[in-house]
Scaffold this motif. Sequence first.
Motif: not given
Length: 361
Positions: A179, A234, A280
Amino acid sequence: MKASTIKTVGILTSGGDAPGLNAAIRALCISGKNNYGMKFIGIRNGYRGLIDNDTFKMDTIDLEPLISQGGTILGTSRVKPFKNPVPDPKTGLLPVEGIKETFKKNKLDALVCLGGNGTNTTASLLSEAGFNVIGMPKTIDNDIVGTDETFGFHTAIDVATHGIEAIRTTAKSHSRAMVVEIMGHKVGWLGLYAGLAGRADVILLPEIPYDIKKIAKYLKAKKAKGQNYFIIACSEGAIDLNEAALSKKEFKKARESMSQSVGFRVAKEIEEATGIETRTSVLGYLQRGGDPAPYDMILATKLGSAAADFLAEKRFGNLVAVKNGSIVATPLSVVAGKVKEITEEEPVLKTARDLGICFGD
């Protein structure tokens, strides 16, 4: 040299820094001086400096190298003179009264404000208060109403896209989902463009609430066909279906209670729903720092030069904007207090959907 009754002009930059600010300042000062004989006063640290009369003469610095320099030589702040105004403890003046004094002391005929939504909203309020003001559209978010483009946006796309591509090698090597959290609290222009350019599998935007079940189904289907890694672009303001149903107050409270940014939550949700190891990476301030890309140098220079014409023509109360490739005047009252959101009619969004990118909806 053309005639102009506008002789002395103040310049300030406010809000977050962005690539292209110095290029715009340079173009405004050079065009204004060469074409109209204007003099420019630099105002330090945004509206804070305008209130406190923290100024200097722009002709005391070398303007030429500024076209390629990032940041802002004027400095910046997020001070908003019209938000909860209180008297200055030293002078006893309210912010607007302090601004009037700065105009008087520097013999300013007009003011140019370079910034995003907040900056141009304040510029609109100053215009309503009787000041001669012109706004310029700076933001990596590209979310200012009334203009197709803002300088800083294209440089941020470059940085975010390169970030995604760099992370791709790690995702592929470890057979992970990654992400990549991209700037954009209220709108997802940067996430959309960088996600498309960076070949993301999933793009999550503030404008399109996501359903984690649909994302999981999409990733599982790709994995079943042999894909062993995934990229999720994102936006930092991405929301899920539950958050979309909350009131503004409830949403704010929910976000304040989060211990980490939304990218980490999305990673956890994906891992739990798919069993795919997920990590992430937050690109953060890298996206708005550094020197401008050539596109933003040119865009900022065009807008800065046009701002000098706006001043000479006394087109006050307007944003120097771009529409269909042409420079136009957009009333600051149209810009104030609004953000330009992505709609389903947006061509780049339609292209991304046509390519099979998942938006979680």
